[in-house]
Design a protein around this motif. Sequence first.
Motif, PDB file in Angstrom:
ATOM      1  N   THR A  69      42.974  46.253 -14.101  1.00 42.90           N
ATOM      2  CA  THR A  69      44.171  46.942 -14.203  1.00 42.90           C
ATOM      3  C   THR A  69      45.325  46.279 -14.560  1.00 42.90           C
ATOM      4  OG1 THR A  69      43.584  48.233 -12.295  1.00 42.90           O
ATOM      5  CG2 THR A  69      45.711  48.300 -12.732  1.00 42.90           C
ATOM      6  N   VAL A  70      46.064  46.625 -15.411  1.00 39.69           N
ATOM      7  CA  VAL A  70      47.313  45.808 -16.005  1.00 39.69           C
ATOM      8  C   VAL A  70      48.397  46.568 -15.809  1.00 39.69           C
ATOM      9  CG1 VAL A  70      45.983  44.538 -17.749  1.00 39.69           C
ATOM     10  CG2 VAL A  70      46.919  46.551 -18.192  1.00 39.69           C
ATOM     11  N   THR A  71      49.557  45.776 -15.811  1.00 35.36           N
ATOM     12  CA  THR A  71      51.002  46.486 -16.097  1.00 35.36           C
ATOM     13  C   THR A  71      51.549  45.971 -17.211  1.00 35.36           C
ATOM     14  OG1 THR A  71      51.061  46.315 -13.491  1.00 35.36           O
ATOM     15  CG2 THR A  71      53.179  46.492 -14.838  1.00 35.36           C
ATOM     16  N   ILE A  72      51.878  46.954 -17.909  1.00 34.00           N
ATOM     17  CA  ILE A  72      52.777  47.025 -19.169  1.00 34.00           C
ATOM     18  C   ILE A  72      53.996  47.358 -19.352  1.00 34.00           C
ATOM     19  CG2 ILE A  72      52.339  47.431 -21.872  1.00 34.00           C
ATOM     20  CD1 ILE A  72      49.592  47.521 -21.253  1.00 34.00           C
ATOM     21  N   THR A  73      55.043  46.350 -19.674  1.00 29.74           N
ATOM     22  CA  THR A  73      56.356  46.863 -19.477  1.00 29.74           C
ATOM     23  C   THR A  73      57.125  47.010 -20.749  1.00 29.74           C
ATOM     24  OG1 THR A  73      57.024  44.589 -19.049  1.00 29.74           O
ATOM     25  CG2 THR A  73      56.679  45.857 -17.181  1.00 29.74           C
ATOM     26  N   GLY A  74      56.324  46.534 -21.991  1.00 31.56           N
ATOM     27  CA  GLY A  74      56.776  46.589 -23.217  1.00 31.56           C
ATOM     28  C   GLY A  74      55.880  46.101 -24.348  1.00 31.56           C
ATOM     29  N   ALA A  78      51.917  44.394 -24.283  1.00 32.80           N
ATOM     30  CA  ALA A  78      50.582  45.097 -24.803  1.00 32.80           C
ATOM     31  C   ALA A  78      50.086  44.443 -25.414  1.00 32.80           C
ATOM     32  CB  ALA A  78      51.403  46.475 -25.562  1.00 32.80           C
ATOM     33  N   ALA A  79      50.881  43.337 -26.482  1.00 35.60           N
ATOM     34  CA  ALA A  79      50.106  42.477 -27.226  1.00 35.60           C
ATOM     35  C   ALA A  79      49.405  41.311 -26.641  1.00 35.60           C
ATOM     36  CB  ALA A  79      51.261  41.997 -28.236  1.00 35.60           C
ATOM     37  N   ALA A  80      50.182  41.074 -25.487  1.00 36.57           N
ATOM     38  CA  ALA A  80      49.652  39.981 -24.750  1.00 36.57           C
ATOM     39  C   ALA A  80      48.134  40.321 -24.170  1.00 36.57           C
ATOM     40  CB  ALA A  80      50.278  39.426 -23.658  1.00 36.57           C
ATOM     41  N   HIS A  81      48.111  41.491 -23.919  1.00 36.57           N
ATOM     42  CA  HIS A  81      46.802  42.143 -23.423  1.00 36.57           C
ATOM     43  C   HIS A  81      45.651  42.723 -24.480  1.00 36.57           C
ATOM     44  CE1 HIS A  81      47.739  41.937 -19.176  1.00 36.57           C
ATOM     45  NE2 HIS A  81      49.098  42.657 -19.343  1.00 36.57           N
ATOM     46  N   PRO A 157      44.296  42.208 -32.494  1.00 36.63           N
ATOM     47  CA  PRO A 157      44.381  43.201 -31.249  1.00 36.63           C
ATOM     48  C   PRO A 157      42.835  43.255 -31.022  1.00 36.63           C
ATOM     49  CG  PRO A 157      44.921  44.506 -33.217  1.00 36.63           C
ATOM     50  CD  PRO A 157      44.940  43.257 -33.699  1.00 36.63           C
ATOM     51  N   ALA A 158      42.463  43.387 -29.825  1.00 33.96           N
ATOM     52  CA  ALA A 158      41.037  44.025 -29.220  1.00 33.96           C
ATOM     53  C   ALA A 158      41.174  45.474 -29.333  1.00 33.96           C
ATOM     54  CB  ALA A 158      40.731  43.312 -28.058  1.00 33.96           C
ATOM     55  N   VAL A 159      42.271  46.180 -29.057  1.00 34.47           N
ATOM     56  CA  VAL A 159      42.453  47.339 -29.013  1.00 34.47           C
ATOM     57  C   VAL A 159      43.401  47.918 -30.274  1.00 34.47           C
ATOM     58  CG1 VAL A 159      42.935  49.572 -27.917  1.00 34.47           C
ATOM     59  CG2 VAL A 159      41.756  47.734 -26.738  1.00 34.47           C
ATOM     60  N   LEU A 160      42.918  48.598 -31.260  1.00 36.68           N
ATOM     61  CA  LEU A 160      43.903  48.828 -32.470  1.00 36.68           C
ATOM     62  C   LEU A 160      44.289  50.499 -32.354  1.00 36.68           C
ATOM     63  CD1 LEU A 160      45.617  48.387 -34.776  1.00 36.68           C
ATOM     64  CD2 LEU A 160      43.441  48.412 -36.095  1.00 36.68           C
ATOM     65  N   ILE A 161      45.505  50.938 -32.202  1.00 31.94           N
ATOM     66  CA  ILE A 161      45.899  52.104 -32.197  1.00 31.94           C
ATOM     67  C   ILE A 161      46.390  52.545 -33.483  1.00 31.94           C
ATOM     68  CG2 ILE A 161      47.152  54.019 -31.156  1.00 31.94           C
ATOM     69  CD1 ILE A 161      47.126  52.075 -28.484  1.00 31.94           C
ATOM     70  N   MET A 162      45.883  53.419 -34.416  1.00 34.14           N
ATOM     71  CA  MET A 162      46.544  53.880 -35.650  1.00 34.14           C
ATOM     72  C   MET A 162      46.987  55.275 -35.660  1.00 34.14           C
ATOM     73  SD  MET A 162      43.450  51.920 -38.040  1.00 34.14           S
ATOM     74  CE  MET A 162      44.879  51.468 -39.096  1.00 34.14           C
ATOM     75  N   ASP A 163      48.218  55.458 -35.781  1.00 34.08           N
ATOM     76  CA  ASP A 163      48.855  56.748 -35.800  1.00 34.08           C
ATOM     77  C   ASP A 163      48.871  57.258 -37.342  1.00 34.08           C
ATOM     78  OD1 ASP A 163      50.156  59.047 -34.911  1.00 34.08           O
ATOM     79  OD2 ASP A 163      51.699  58.134 -34.086  1.00 34.08           O
TER      80      ASP A 163
END
Length: 499
Positions: A69-74, A78-81, A157-163
């Motif tokens: 579980t992670v907390t993402i504030t910006g 997100a990049a760090a995770h 990134p390990a997870v890449l979101i493409m919009d």
Amino acid sequence: MAPEPALRLRGITKKYGTVIACDNVDLTVERGEIHGLLGENGAGKSTLMRILLGLETRDAGTVARDGHTVTITGPRDAAAHGIGMVHQHLSLIDPLTVWENVVLGDPGPVRRAAARAGVRAVAEHYGLVIDPDAPVGTLSAGERQRVELIKCLRRDPAVLIMDEPTSVLTRAESAELFTVLRRAVTAEDRAVVLISHKLTEITTATDRVTVMRAGRVVLRRTTAATTETELARQMIDRETTTPGTPPHPTPPAAPAAPGAALRLTGLTVPPGLNDLHLTVQPGEIAGLYGPEGNGQKTLEDILSGLTVPHAGTVEIAGTAVDLHRPGALTAAGLGIVPEDRHRTGIIADLNVAQNLLMTRLGDVSGRVLIDRRRLHRQAQALVDEYGITTHSLDTPLRHLSGGNQQRVVLARALSGRPRVLVAAQPTHGLDVGAAEDLYTRLRRCAVDGIAVLIISTDLDELLALTTRLAVILHGRIVGELPTAQADPQQLGLLIGGAT
């Protein structure tokens, strides 16, 4: 034990007053897969992704990366995770070069040679052709999107979101991108979330798909176990005639007319356009097709009144337009739906009414100031006619969905009763329902005798909408043919330089 998923969202909820943008949303994305995320504009996809990036604060729910579980504030969190996203609406700095935009925000000193080499290496690895030294302000929308992709992929990134990554790419460019993505998830064990309104793209490029509607998940399924028809029905809660493509047959060819509604003669703007000639008849829907970056943006800028060509003329209904005079094209009867509505089509901080009437202020002005009652009366008529969903005419346009913003742009373009309508990438970022509505309105324009020119890299869209195709390459028209006679092989030969 099976490995933990790369990304798991559980019970994500977000409310804006009484509006529930995300309602107890669960989403699981595995390593080594491309996961499709579908939904109409306003379904909650963007809010969900903004929560994941720390741009919005969730009211409830958890986010886990590789089981933690992670907390993402910006975005930095997100990049760090290991989470990266390429947004639909690009945010680059025009005066800076490609490589400067890519490294912007990097900690520590920047070494120019190493940065340029790094950008070039990522671009070549992923097949994203770009000049690292090109100022971003000179690039087309498709080229700017490549810059955003490189900027994201460079951070591994390990997870890449493409919009909507292919919204301004040709079919060949899209196929190449998905080949690269498939290789990345297979060989590099990444997880990709693909947000797209193109149903064919989802069914051919993804492994699993999640559909959202009205803030909730309504379907989770392996892609192989579903169809475009089912996905379209789940997205918009009604049947569509032909998912992902215009729902009606191509209109009949325009009858012979004594003169062209739009005639472009010898338009030249180095290096974008090189002696371009093109005509469009009243009642015709003509298409301009070609790889992104071959002069389409320059032509759009000319027809928007933003660029004066070095040579050549634009005629509307047989009369040459003085392109040095501001507003001359609009006054002559040309309406335009620009490719990038956020840069040149709307003013996001102005309200709905102001955006609708900004080109017709004389119609709503009193002796000195704008007549607010007249402004609202005319704006409300357009909202009703074009089915624009908004809480109020005073709502800032940035708060409307992409489909409703595009309806505002189209309503403004058509409210002046133009002789010619130019639409560049008209369904960029629109879902199936919004695209169907736009297709219907474009066909209605042709029936009403308006000459329609569609500038698009979406071949399926052009084949279904137009009666004639012109192919642009290196800033000039290299061939024209009736749409009924066009096929991908012929168009590929023209784009490849054959005559």
